[in-house]
Design a protein around this motif. Structure first.
Motif, PDB file in Angstrom:
ATOM      1  N   MET A   1       0.826  -1.203   0.000  1.00 19.96           N
ATOM      2  CA  MET A   1       0.000   0.000   0.000  1.00 19.96           C
ATOM      3  C   MET A   1       0.866   1.262   0.000  1.00 19.96           C
ATOM      4  O   MET A   1       0.544   2.259  -0.622  1.00 19.96           O
ATOM      5  N   GLY A   2       1.994   1.201   0.721  1.00 13.43           N
ATOM      6  CA  GLY A   2       2.903   2.338   0.727  1.00 13.43           C
ATOM      7  C   GLY A   2       3.467   2.611  -0.653  1.00 13.43           C
ATOM      8  O   GLY A   2       3.565   3.773  -1.083  1.00 13.43           O
ATOM      9  N   ARG A   3       3.840   1.567  -1.361  1.00  9.36           N
ATOM     10  CA  ARG A   3       4.387   1.752  -2.713  1.00  9.36           C
ATOM     11  C   ARG A   3       3.313   2.268  -3.672  1.00  9.36           C
ATOM     12  O   ARG A   3       3.605   3.053  -4.581  1.00  9.36           O
ATOM     13  N   LEU A   4       2.061   1.820  -3.473  1.00  8.61           N
ATOM     14  CA  LEU A   4       0.960   2.321  -4.303  1.00  8.61           C
ATOM     15  C   LEU A   4       0.757   3.811  -4.062  1.00  8.61           C
ATOM     16  O   LEU A   4       0.558   4.585  -5.003  1.00  8.61           O
ATOM     17  N   LEU A   5       0.822   4.231  -2.798  1.00  9.92           N
ATOM     18  CA  LEU A   5       0.726   5.647  -2.485  1.00  9.92           C
ATOM     19  C   LEU A   5       1.853   6.433  -3.157  1.00  9.92           C
ATOM     20  O   LEU A   5       1.625   7.461  -3.791  1.00  9.92           O
ATOM     21  N   ASP A   6       3.084   5.914  -2.988  1.00 13.09           N
ATOM     22  CA  ASP A   6       4.260   6.627  -3.493  1.00 13.09           C
ATOM     23  C   ASP A   6       4.269   6.772  -4.999  1.00 13.09           C
ATOM     24  O   ASP A   6       4.640   7.835  -5.526  1.00 13.09           O
ATOM     25  N   HIS A   7       3.921   5.709  -5.705  1.00 12.21           N
ATOM     26  CA  HIS A   7       4.139   5.691  -7.155  1.00 12.21           C
ATOM     27  C   HIS A   7       2.859   5.552  -7.981  1.00 12.21           C
ATOM     28  O   HIS A   7       2.911   5.673  -9.203  1.00 12.21           O
ATOM     29  N   GLY A   8       1.718   5.314  -7.306  1.00 12.30           N
ATOM     30  CA  GLY A   8       0.446   5.249  -8.012  1.00 12.30           C
ATOM     31  C   GLY A   8      -0.359   6.521  -7.824  1.00 12.30           C
ATOM     32  O   GLY A   8      -0.742   7.189  -8.784  1.00 12.30           O
ATOM     33  N   PHE A   9      -0.593   6.874  -6.578  1.00 11.57           N
ATOM     34  CA  PHE A   9      -1.387   8.057  -6.271  1.00 11.57           C
ATOM     35  C   PHE A   9      -0.556   9.341  -6.277  1.00 11.57           C
ATOM     36  O   PHE A   9      -1.066  10.409  -6.574  1.00 11.57           O
ATOM     37  N   TYR A  10       0.731   9.201  -5.926  1.00 11.00           N
ATOM     38  CA  TYR A  10       1.608  10.375  -5.859  1.00 11.00           C
ATOM     39  C   TYR A  10       2.883  10.106  -6.654  1.00 11.00           C
ATOM     40  O   TYR A  10       3.114   8.990  -7.125  1.00 11.00           O
ATOM     41  N   ARG A  11       3.718  11.124  -6.791  1.00  2.94           N
ATOM     42  CA  ARG A  11       4.996  10.997  -7.495  1.00  2.94           C
ATOM     43  C   ARG A  11       6.099  11.207  -6.462  1.00  2.94           C
ATOM     44  O   ARG A  11       6.314  12.327  -6.013  1.00  2.94           O
ATOM     45  N   THR A  12       6.767  10.139  -6.110  1.00  2.00           N
ATOM     46  CA  THR A  12       7.735  10.195  -5.018  1.00  2.00           C
ATOM     47  C   THR A  12       9.144   9.944  -5.508  1.00  2.00           C
ATOM     48  O   THR A  12       9.422   8.919  -6.142  1.00  2.00           O
ATOM     49  N   THR A  13      10.022  10.886  -5.196  1.00  2.00           N
ATOM     50  CA  THR A  13      11.446  10.725  -5.455  1.00  2.00           C
ATOM     51  C   THR A  13      12.105  10.196  -4.193  1.00  2.00           C
ATOM     52  O   THR A  13      11.851  10.707  -3.096  1.00  2.00           O
ATOM     53  N   ILE A  14      12.942   9.181  -4.340  1.00  2.00           N
ATOM     54  CA  ILE A  14      13.571   8.526  -3.185  1.00  2.00           C
ATOM     55  C   ILE A  14      15.078   8.596  -3.337  1.00  2.00           C
ATOM     56  O   ILE A  14      15.626   8.249  -4.388  1.00  2.00           O
ATOM     57  N   THR A  15      15.752   9.051  -2.293  1.00  2.00           N
ATOM     58  CA  THR A  15      17.214   9.077  -2.298  1.00  2.00           C
ATOM     59  C   THR A  15      17.731   8.442  -1.013  1.00  2.00           C
ATOM     60  O   THR A  15      17.044   8.390   0.000  1.00  2.00           O
ATOM     61  N   GLY A  16      18.978   7.958  -1.062  1.00  2.00           N
ATOM     62  CA  GLY A  16      19.646   7.450   0.130  1.00  2.00           C
ATOM     63  C   GLY A  16      19.328   6.028   0.522  1.00  2.00           C
ATOM     64  O   GLY A  16      19.698   5.598   1.619  1.00  2.00           O
ATOM     65  N   ARG A  17      18.690   5.269  -0.346  1.00  2.00           N
ATOM     66  CA  ARG A  17      18.383   3.879   0.022  1.00  2.00           C
ATOM     67  C   ARG A  17      19.648   3.085   0.339  1.00  2.00           C
ATOM     68  O   ARG A  17      19.595   2.119   1.096  1.00  2.00           O
ATOM     69  N   GLN A  18      20.765   3.496  -0.227  1.00  2.00           N
ATOM     70  CA  GLN A  18      22.017   2.774   0.030  1.00  2.00           C
ATOM     71  C   GLN A  18      22.432   2.878   1.496  1.00  2.00           C
ATOM     72  O   GLN A  18      23.278   2.101   1.961  1.00  2.00           O
ATOM     73  N   HIS A  19      21.869   3.825   2.224  1.00  2.00           N
ATOM     74  CA  HIS A  19      22.212   3.986   3.639  1.00  2.00           C
ATOM     75  C   HIS A  19      21.450   3.012   4.547  1.00  2.00           C
ATOM     76  O   HIS A  19      21.769   2.912   5.737  1.00  2.00           O
ATOM     77  N   ILE A  20      20.449   2.327   3.998  1.00  2.00           N
ATOM     78  CA  ILE A  20      19.645   1.405   4.814  1.00  2.00           C
ATOM     79  C   ILE A  20      20.405   0.098   4.972  1.00  2.00           C
ATOM     80  O   ILE A  20      20.719  -0.569   3.980  1.00  2.00           O
ATOM     81  N   PRO A  21      20.739  -0.314   6.217  1.00  2.00           N
ATOM     82  CA  PRO A  21      21.433  -1.597   6.403  1.00  2.00           C
ATOM     83  C   PRO A  21      20.618  -2.750   5.815  1.00  2.00           C
ATOM     84  O   PRO A  21      19.393  -2.813   5.994  1.00  2.00           O
ATOM     85  N   ALA A  22      21.291  -3.656   5.126  1.00  2.00           N
ATOM     86  CA  ALA A  22      20.594  -4.763   4.462  1.00  2.00           C
ATOM     87  C   ALA A  22      20.037  -5.764   5.458  1.00  2.00           C
ATOM     88  O   ALA A  22      19.032  -6.431   5.187  1.00  2.00           O
ATOM     89  N   THR A  23      20.676  -5.884   6.599  1.00  2.00           N
ATOM     90  CA  THR A  23      20.236  -6.833   7.624  1.00  2.00           C
ATOM     91  C   THR A  23      20.347  -6.165   8.994  1.00  2.00           C
ATOM     92  O   THR A  23      20.989  -5.126   9.150  1.00  2.00           O
ATOM     93  N   GLY A  24      19.754  -6.819   9.982  1.00  2.00           N
ATOM     94  CA  GLY A  24      19.860  -6.339  11.349  1.00  2.00           C
ATOM     95  C   GLY A  24      18.788  -5.321  11.703  1.00  2.00           C
ATOM     96  O   GLY A  24      18.105  -4.781  10.826  1.00  2.00           O
ATOM     97  N   PRO A  25      18.638  -5.055  12.993  1.00  2.00           N
ATOM     98  CA  PRO A  25      17.584  -4.149  13.447  1.00  2.00           C
ATOM     99  C   PRO A  25      17.869  -2.701  13.092  1.00  2.00           C
ATOM    100  O   PRO A  25      18.994  -2.229  13.181  1.00  2.00           O
ATOM    101  N   VAL A  26      16.806  -1.996  12.692  1.00  2.00           N
ATOM    102  CA  VAL A  26      16.930  -0.586  12.307  1.00  2.00           C
ATOM    103  C   VAL A  26      15.729   0.187  12.854  1.00  2.00           C
ATOM    104  O   VAL A  26      14.588  -0.289  12.775  1.00  2.00           O
TER     105      VAL A  26
END
Length: 223
Positions: A1-26
């Motif tokens: 549902m979040g992705r539908l909001l971001d890219h279906g209902f709205y136009r969302t630009t996303i930056t910095g995903r590389q900063h999200i740790p691939a594993t472990g608690p965040v």
């Protein structure tokens, strides 16, 4: 549902995903402008998260969606059970999303509650600052849902480790952690505003703190 909001209902630009740790608690700590900040952040992230949501939103169909998707109800007047539930998610290596300003406002992280610091100090989780821009603009009421196809910007910052300070009491360590996270998030928001060109809403209210005043001054200079 979040992705539908971001890219279906709205136009969302996303930056910095590389900063999200691939594993472990965040712990994802975002600013708070409107009702859409949580789901927009979820849709923009490369990892699923359990967002701490105001308890009175868990009603009717929306309540069913929130519970079914694993979101965490929280009473903003003080909810130890919600913090423990979030800590459990982190201990399992999962991700928690929190809007530590506590209420919808100007989104500049001028103030912050202690829940995010408590989670960071009582788990092995890293904290990722998140700037959400465009979900509310100047002149819009805080309860307004933005019109469809508006452009949003979600920026993930570098993950930080929050640790207890040697020689400090528990209360002092908590206060220091709150301020470290608040400062990190405020700086990240300012940078996201500069990069994206999307401004925080100006509600025509006096600055709450020196941090808020400085952010407004920097935005004026950029304009």
């Amino acid at each position: 549902m979040g992705r539908l909001l971001d890219h279906g209902f709205y136009r969302t630009t996303i930056t910095g995903r590389q900063h999200i740790p691939a594993t472990g608690p965040v712990v994802f700590a975002a600013n708070h402008l409107s009702y859409l900040d949580g789901p927009v952040m979820v849709g923009a992230s490369s990892r699923y998260m359990h967002v701490m949501v105001r308890h009175d939103m868990f009603k009717g169909f929306l309540g069913w969606v929130l519970r079914s998707s694993g979101q965490i109800p929280v009473d903003r007047s003080g909810d130890r059970a919600a913090l423990q539930a979030a800590k459990g998610v982190l201990q399992r290596g999962g991700c928690v999303g929190i809007l530590p300003e506590g209420t919808r406002g100007s989104g500049d992280a001028a103030s912050m509650n202690s829940g995010v610091a408590w989670l960071a100090l009582n788990s092995a989780a890293l904290v990722v600052p998140v700037a959400v821009l465009g979900t509310r603009i100047t002149g819009e009421h805080r309860d307004k849902i933005p019109p469809l196809r508006r452009r949003f910007h979600v920026a993930f910052g570098e993950a930080v480790k929050i640790e207890r300070q040697a020689g400090m009491s528990g209360r002092a360590s908590m206060d220091a952690a709150v301020e470290q996270i608040r400062t990190t998030l405020a700086q990240h928001i300012r940078q996201a505003v500069k990069i994206s060109g999307q401004q925080l809403p100006d509600d025509q209210t006096p600055p709450r703190t020196e941090e808020s005043a400085r952010m407004r001054a920097e935005q004026s200079e950029d304009d």
